[in-house]
Design a protein around this motif. Structure first.
Motif, PDB file in Angstrom:
ATOM      1  N   ILE A  64      -7.275   3.841   4.537  1.00 45.42           N
ATOM      2  CA  ILE A  64      -5.873   4.242   4.570  1.00 45.42           C
ATOM      3  C   ILE A  64      -5.652   5.332   3.529  1.00 45.42           C
ATOM      4  N   ILE A  65      -5.090   6.473   3.951  1.00 47.23           N
ATOM      5  CA  ILE A  65      -4.778   7.564   3.021  1.00 47.23           C
ATOM      6  C   ILE A  65      -3.571   7.144   2.192  1.00 47.23           C
ATOM      7  N   VAL A  66      -3.707   7.256   0.860  1.00 42.80           N
ATOM      8  CA  VAL A  66      -2.644   6.805  -0.042  1.00 42.80           C
ATOM      9  C   VAL A  66      -2.163   7.933  -0.943  1.00 42.80           C
ATOM     10  N   GLU A  67      -0.994   7.708  -1.543  1.00 42.08           N
ATOM     11  CA  GLU A  67      -0.458   8.622  -2.547  1.00 42.08           C
ATOM     12  C   GLU A  67      -1.348   8.560  -3.782  1.00 42.08           C
ATOM     13  N   ALA A  68      -1.672   9.704  -4.331  1.00 42.52           N
ATOM     14  CA  ALA A  68      -2.492   9.735  -5.540  1.00 42.52           C
ATOM     15  C   ALA A  68      -2.057  10.909  -6.406  1.00 42.52           C
ATOM     16  N   SER A  69      -2.018  10.689  -7.691  1.00 38.60           N
ATOM     17  CA  SER A  69      -1.674  11.779  -8.598  1.00 38.60           C
ATOM     18  C   SER A  69      -2.945  12.544  -8.958  1.00 38.60           C
ATOM     19  N   ILE A 100       0.860  -1.186   0.000  1.00 33.92           N
ATOM     20  CA  ILE A 100       0.000   0.000   0.000  1.00 33.92           C
ATOM     21  C   ILE A 100       0.896   1.236   0.000  1.00 33.92           C
ATOM     22  N   ARG A 101       0.624   2.162  -0.908  1.00 31.19           N
ATOM     23  CA  ARG A 101       1.409   3.400  -1.020  1.00 31.19           C
ATOM     24  C   ARG A 101       0.838   4.443  -0.048  1.00 31.19           C
ATOM     25  N   VAL A 102       1.232   4.378   1.207  1.00 33.43           N
ATOM     26  CA  VAL A 102       0.717   5.300   2.223  1.00 33.43           C
ATOM     27  C   VAL A 102       1.205   6.709   1.907  1.00 33.43           C
ATOM     28  N   PHE A 159      -8.067   7.804  -0.767  1.00 35.66           N
ATOM     29  CA  PHE A 159      -7.836   6.831   0.291  1.00 35.66           C
ATOM     30  C   PHE A 159      -8.497   5.515  -0.076  1.00 35.66           C
ATOM     31  N   LEU A 160      -7.910   4.452   0.438  1.00 34.72           N
ATOM     32  CA  LEU A 160      -8.435   3.104   0.232  1.00 34.72           C
ATOM     33  C   LEU A 160      -9.445   2.790   1.318  1.00 34.72           C
ATOM     34  N   TYR A 170      -6.566  -1.340  -7.101  1.00 32.71           N
ATOM     35  CA  TYR A 170      -7.721  -1.447  -6.203  1.00 32.71           C
ATOM     36  C   TYR A 170      -8.451  -0.100  -6.168  1.00 32.71           C
ATOM     37  N   PRO A 171      -9.785  -0.084  -6.220  1.00 31.35           N
ATOM     38  CA  PRO A 171     -10.517   1.188  -6.272  1.00 31.35           C
ATOM     39  C   PRO A 171     -10.319   2.036  -5.016  1.00 31.35           C
TER      40      PRO A 171
END
Length: 160
Positions: free
Chosen positions: A49-54, A28-30, A59-60, A74-75
């Motif tokens: 979980i808050i993730v890196e997003a461009s 998971i890219r936290v 968040f997942l 994963y959506p």
């Protein structure tokens, strides 16, 4: 005569054991955006979980029973235009989560019964009014539909 009193630890014979990979969340890219957030929130059904997003914040939302390696495709919940700084599950409804972001908005989301099968980009409610990034969101523990949001402003927290 000097007497030393050494207290024995009642935990001296306790040893931890690492959890197996199929019982953990892996790959998971936290998010690296720092604020006063734990980057995750848990309720009896889901972990978020808050993730890196461009191109914005995301968040997942994973069902608790879904462990192991999480596919990069994963959506996600992805409606903010800036990084997500904090998330919190509603204590009265296990399918409602709030998120605060650098885009100065708070969004409230309705998660489907079985979790996400496609990206979720339409919030139930968008709360606007902050002039700076929203770093804290927190539901009232006993009163329904009461949500606190706060921004960092000159060393003091201001809530809206």
């Amino acid at each position: 005569m000097i007497r030393r009193v050494v207290r024995q630890s009642k935990f001296r014979h306790v040893f931890g054991q690492a959890v197996k990979n199929d019982q953990c969340y892996d790959d998971i890219r936290v998010s690296r955006v720092t604020w006063d957030s734990a980057f995750c929130a848990v309720n009896p059904k889901f972990v978020a979980i808050i993730v890196e997003a461009s191109g914005g914040g995301a968040f997942l939302v994973l069902p608790l029973q879904k462990t192991g390696r999480i596919d990069k495709a994963y959506p996600t919940v992805c409606g903010h235009t800036g990084p997500v700084l904090d998330i919190d599950w509603c204590p009265h409804n296990d399918h409602v989560i709030a998120s605060g972001s650098e885009d100065c908005t708070v969004m409230v989301w309705q998660i489907p019964e079985n979790g996400l099968t496609a990206p979720l980009s339409e919030p139930v409610v968008v709360l606007e009014g902050h002039s700076k990034r929203v770093g804290i969101v927190m539901w009232h523990p006993t009163a329904r539909n009461v949500l606190l949001s706060a921004e960092k402003h000159g060393g003091a927290d201001i809530s809206a």
